[in-house]
Design a protein around this motif. Structure first.
Motif, PDB file in Angstrom:
ATOM      1  N   ALA A   3       0.819  -1.215   0.000  1.00  0.00           N
ATOM      2  CA  ALA A   3       0.000   0.000   0.000  1.00  0.00           C
ATOM      3  C   ALA A   3       0.846   1.254   0.000  1.00  0.00           C
ATOM      4  O   ALA A   3       0.505   2.253  -0.640  1.00  0.00           O
ATOM      5  N   GLU A   4       1.969   1.227   0.733  1.00  0.00           N
ATOM      6  CA  GLU A   4       2.809   2.409   0.904  1.00  0.00           C
ATOM      7  C   GLU A   4       4.094   2.321   0.083  1.00  0.00           C
ATOM      8  O   GLU A   4       5.040   3.068   0.350  1.00  0.00           O
ATOM      9  N   ALA A   5       4.140   1.432  -0.913  1.00  0.00           N
ATOM     10  CA  ALA A   5       5.427   1.118  -1.528  1.00  0.00           C
ATOM     11  C   ALA A   5       5.470   1.281  -3.046  1.00  0.00           C
ATOM     12  O   ALA A   5       6.373   0.731  -3.683  1.00  0.00           O
ATOM     13  N   LEU A   6       4.550   2.025  -3.626  1.00  0.00           N
ATOM     14  CA  LEU A   6       4.612   2.210  -5.078  1.00  0.00           C
ATOM     15  C   LEU A   6       5.882   2.986  -5.437  1.00  0.00           C
ATOM     16  O   LEU A   6       6.102   4.095  -4.958  1.00  0.00           O
ATOM     17  N   GLY A   7       6.712   2.384  -6.273  1.00  0.00           N
ATOM     18  CA  GLY A   7       7.966   3.012  -6.673  1.00  0.00           C
ATOM     19  C   GLY A   7       9.157   2.574  -5.856  1.00  0.00           C
ATOM     20  O   GLY A   7      10.291   2.952  -6.154  1.00  0.00           O
ATOM     21  N   SER A   8       8.934   1.766  -4.819  1.00  0.00           N
ATOM     22  CA  SER A   8      10.031   1.276  -3.983  1.00  0.00           C
ATOM     23  C   SER A   8      10.444  -0.112  -4.453  1.00  0.00           C
ATOM     24  O   SER A   8       9.596  -0.976  -4.673  1.00  0.00           O
ATOM     25  N   ALA A   9      11.740  -0.322  -4.605  1.00  0.00           N
ATOM     26  CA  ALA A   9      12.245  -1.589  -5.139  1.00  0.00           C
ATOM     27  C   ALA A   9      13.363  -2.147  -4.262  1.00  0.00           C
ATOM     28  O   ALA A   9      14.032  -1.423  -3.521  1.00  0.00           O
ATOM     29  N   SER A  10      13.550  -3.445  -4.363  1.00  0.00           N
ATOM     30  CA  SER A  10      14.657  -4.129  -3.703  1.00  0.00           C
ATOM     31  C   SER A  10      14.633  -5.586  -4.130  1.00  0.00           C
ATOM     32  O   SER A  10      13.631  -6.070  -4.659  1.00  0.00           O
ATOM     33  N   TYR A  11      15.757  -6.273  -3.905  1.00  0.00           N
ATOM     34  CA  TYR A  11      15.858  -7.704  -4.226  1.00  0.00           C
ATOM     35  C   TYR A  11      15.534  -7.982  -5.687  1.00  0.00           C
ATOM     36  O   TYR A  11      14.931  -9.000  -6.023  1.00  0.00           O
ATOM     37  N   GLY A  12      15.914  -7.060  -6.563  1.00  0.00           N
ATOM     38  CA  GLY A  12      15.780  -7.300  -7.998  1.00  0.00           C
ATOM     39  C   GLY A  12      14.434  -6.968  -8.592  1.00  0.00           C
ATOM     40  O   GLY A  12      14.170  -7.315  -9.760  1.00  0.00           O
ATOM     41  N   GLY A  13      13.563  -6.295  -7.846  1.00  0.00           N
ATOM     42  CA  GLY A  13      12.264  -5.945  -8.399  1.00  0.00           C
ATOM     43  C   GLY A  13      11.506  -5.002  -7.500  1.00  0.00           C
ATOM     44  O   GLY A  13      11.885  -4.771  -6.344  1.00  0.00           O
ATOM     45  N   PHE A  14      10.436  -4.449  -8.021  1.00  0.00           N
ATOM     46  CA  PHE A  14       9.609  -3.538  -7.231  1.00  0.00           C
ATOM     47  C   PHE A  14       8.872  -4.302  -6.141  1.00  0.00           C
ATOM     48  O   PHE A  14       8.497  -5.469  -6.310  1.00  0.00           O
ATOM     49  N   MET A  15       8.664  -3.625  -5.017  1.00  0.00           N
ATOM     50  CA  MET A  15       7.816  -4.185  -3.987  1.00  0.00           C
ATOM     51  C   MET A  15       6.417  -4.406  -4.583  1.00  0.00           C
ATOM     52  O   MET A  15       5.919  -3.583  -5.330  1.00  0.00           O
ATOM     53  N   GLY A  16       5.817  -5.525  -4.210  1.00  0.00           N
ATOM     54  CA  GLY A  16       4.528  -5.885  -4.769  1.00  0.00           C
ATOM     55  C   GLY A  16       4.634  -6.869  -5.913  1.00  0.00           C
ATOM     56  O   GLY A  16       3.616  -7.428  -6.342  1.00  0.00           O
ATOM     57  N   THR A  17       5.864  -7.116  -6.414  1.00  0.00           N
ATOM     58  CA  THR A  17       6.036  -8.018  -7.558  1.00  0.00           C
ATOM     59  C   THR A  17       6.727  -9.324  -7.170  1.00  0.00           C
ATOM     60  O   THR A  17       6.969 -10.168  -8.038  1.00  0.00           O
ATOM     61  N   HIS A  18       7.017  -9.513  -5.893  1.00  0.00           N
ATOM     62  CA  HIS A  18       7.732 -10.726  -5.466  1.00  0.00           C
ATOM     63  C   HIS A  18       6.774 -11.840  -5.051  1.00  0.00           C
ATOM     64  O   HIS A  18       7.105 -13.020  -5.162  1.00  0.00           O
ATOM     65  N   GLY A  19       5.616 -11.489  -4.531  1.00  0.00           N
ATOM     66  CA  GLY A  19       4.640 -12.484  -4.112  1.00  0.00           C
ATOM     67  C   GLY A  19       3.731 -12.898  -5.249  1.00  0.00           C
ATOM     68  O   GLY A  19       3.897 -12.461  -6.399  1.00  0.00           O
ATOM     69  N   LEU A  20       2.740 -13.756  -4.934  1.00  0.00           N
ATOM     70  CA  LEU A  20       1.779 -14.150  -5.958  1.00  0.00           C
ATOM     71  C   LEU A  20       1.006 -12.944  -6.446  1.00  0.00           C
ATOM     72  O   LEU A  20       0.747 -12.790  -7.640  1.00  0.00           O
ATOM     73  N   THR A  21       0.616 -12.072  -5.516  1.00  0.00           N
ATOM     74  CA  THR A  21       0.033 -10.779  -5.877  1.00  0.00           C
ATOM     75  C   THR A  21       0.657  -9.698  -5.009  1.00  0.00           C
ATOM     76  O   THR A  21       1.231  -9.971  -3.948  1.00  0.00           O
ATOM     77  N   GLY A  22       0.534  -8.466  -5.443  1.00  0.00           N
ATOM     78  CA  GLY A  22       0.925  -7.304  -4.662  1.00  0.00           C
ATOM     79  C   GLY A  22      -0.176  -6.268  -4.757  1.00  0.00           C
ATOM     80  O   GLY A  22      -0.775  -6.088  -5.826  1.00  0.00           O
ATOM     81  N   CYS A  23      -0.466  -5.612  -3.644  1.00  0.00           N
ATOM     82  CA  CYS A  23      -1.597  -4.683  -3.596  1.00  0.00           C
ATOM     83  C   CYS A  23      -1.120  -3.299  -3.186  1.00  0.00           C
ATOM     84  O   CYS A  23      -0.423  -3.146  -2.177  1.00  0.00           O
TER      85      CYS A  23
END
Length: 367
Positions: A145-165
């Motif tokens: 929710a608070e992480a649009l534009g924040s990245a780490s571990y090779g990708g944006f937050m919200g893109t590492h799990g099955l879904t990101g919200c």
């Protein structure tokens, strides 16, 4: 606001089509492209996104979902909406994010999913959380929710799990008033989310002789909201850059300030703060009031979920189970973080904090 929202809204109104339509699809595609994922679904809120993500994997009554004890209550409420039980997990005292150690301790045969929250845009410990999920065969759904534009571990937050919200509510990096986005790389989950969002229809229908292939609800976005979102999105990279600049100044100026600690953001790895949070070892409430009196707007951190009426446990048990959550809630706060702040504004806040740390009586006496 960017100044372009009014023009785009006027175009939508002139078109006569205000519902979830072509402009929403355009907005979804831009978000998906930016985050590097194939699918993005716009809907009424991030809370709805978490709820539908859980529904899409079959979470329901009798199941358990791991949720951090320090988060906005919506994370737990989304679990409760499915009929499942949120299992509260203590947080890491350094990051304010879910503790992998405590999360693994609380996994049972009923655990179906984990929802790490990237608090203030700070990445959770994704590698360790993914290991836990894979080992115990549970699903990770990211509350970004608070992480649009924040990245780490090779990708944006919200893109590492099955879904990101993601949230698009008023205080976020971009806003549509209210609203949210779910992203996923799984085609099957994407199809189920589309059905869940729109009364069981896999694609927009006529409202007449439509095929409703599964159970679904009404969490549709609107082209009115998308018009605002598209105007906002055009400035996203600029806003992310500004938020990182906020952190650079705060981190540098407060680096030697006694009793005041900024949880770290690895800017070089792509992390971006939604707001600037700080841990005040002693006197958080006093500092909060001093800043407010000087019109330097700030907010205290959330109360732990285990102290809220819907998820309350007794005080003694809470003290044993959630020592870090209690410490964060008592000592953390968000500093002024508006996108409109200048470097000079932030310098002024830092000087006030440093003066308070050295001579609290001097600052308290100055209005």
């Amino acid at each position: 606001m960017t100044g372009q929202e009014t023009n785009l809204l006027a175009e939508v109104i002139s078109s006569g089509f205000l519902n979830d339509g072509p402009l929403t699809e355009k907005f979804e595609n831009q978000i998906a492209e930016y985050l590097g994922v194939p699918y993005a679904i716009a809907l009424t809120s991030c809370t709805a996104g978490l709820y539908l993500s859980l529904m899409a994997i079959g979470v329901g009554p009798g199941d358990e979902v791991l949720v951090p004890d320090i988060t906005f209550i919506a994370t737990a409420n989304a679990v409760t909406m499915t009929g499942a039980k949120p299992i509260l997990v203590d947080v890491d005292i350094n990051t304010f994010c879910i503790s992998p150690l405590d999360a693994e301790r609380k996994i049972t045969a009923k655990t179906k999913a984990m929802i790490p929250v990237h608090v203030t845009g700070r990445p959770s410990n994704i590698p360790e959380l993914l290991r836990i999920c894979q080992q115990h065969k549970i699903v990770m759904i990211e509350d970004a929710a608070e992480a649009l534009g924040s990245a780490s571990y090779g990708g944006f937050m919200g893109t590492h799990g099955l879904t990101g919200c993601f949230s698009l509510s008023p205080a976020k990096t971009i806003t549509t008033g209210q609203g949210g986005i779910i992203v996923t790389s799984d085609a099957t989950i994407h199809g189920r989310l589309r059905e869940l969002k729109d009364q069981g229809r896999p694609k927009r229908g006529t409202g007449g002789d439509d095929i409703h292939s599964a159970l679904g609800f009404n969490f549709k976005f609107t082209d009115l909201q998308s018009a605002v979102g598209l105007a906002q999105f055009a400035s996203l990279e600029e806003r992310v850059k500004r938020l990182r600049r906020h952190y650079e100044i705060y981190s540098d100026r407060l680096s030697n300030c006694a009793d005041v600690r900024l949880p770290s953001f690895d800017l070089a790895d792509g992390a971006c703060p939604q707001w600037i949070d700080v841990y005040v070892e002693n006197g958080r409430d006093e500092l909060h009031q001093i800043l407010k009196d000087k019109k330097m707007d700030c907010r205290k951190f959330w109360f732990p979920l285990h102290t809220q009426a819907a998820y309350k446990i007794d005080e003694e048990s809470g003290a044993k189970a959630f020592p870090n959550s209690l410490a964060v809630s008592k000592n953390a706060m968000w500093l002024p973080s508006a996108l409109s702040l200048t470097d000079e504004d932030i310098e002024s806040v830092c000087e006030t904090i440093k003066t308070w740390a050295r001579h609290p009586q001097l600052v308290k006496g100055a209005n």
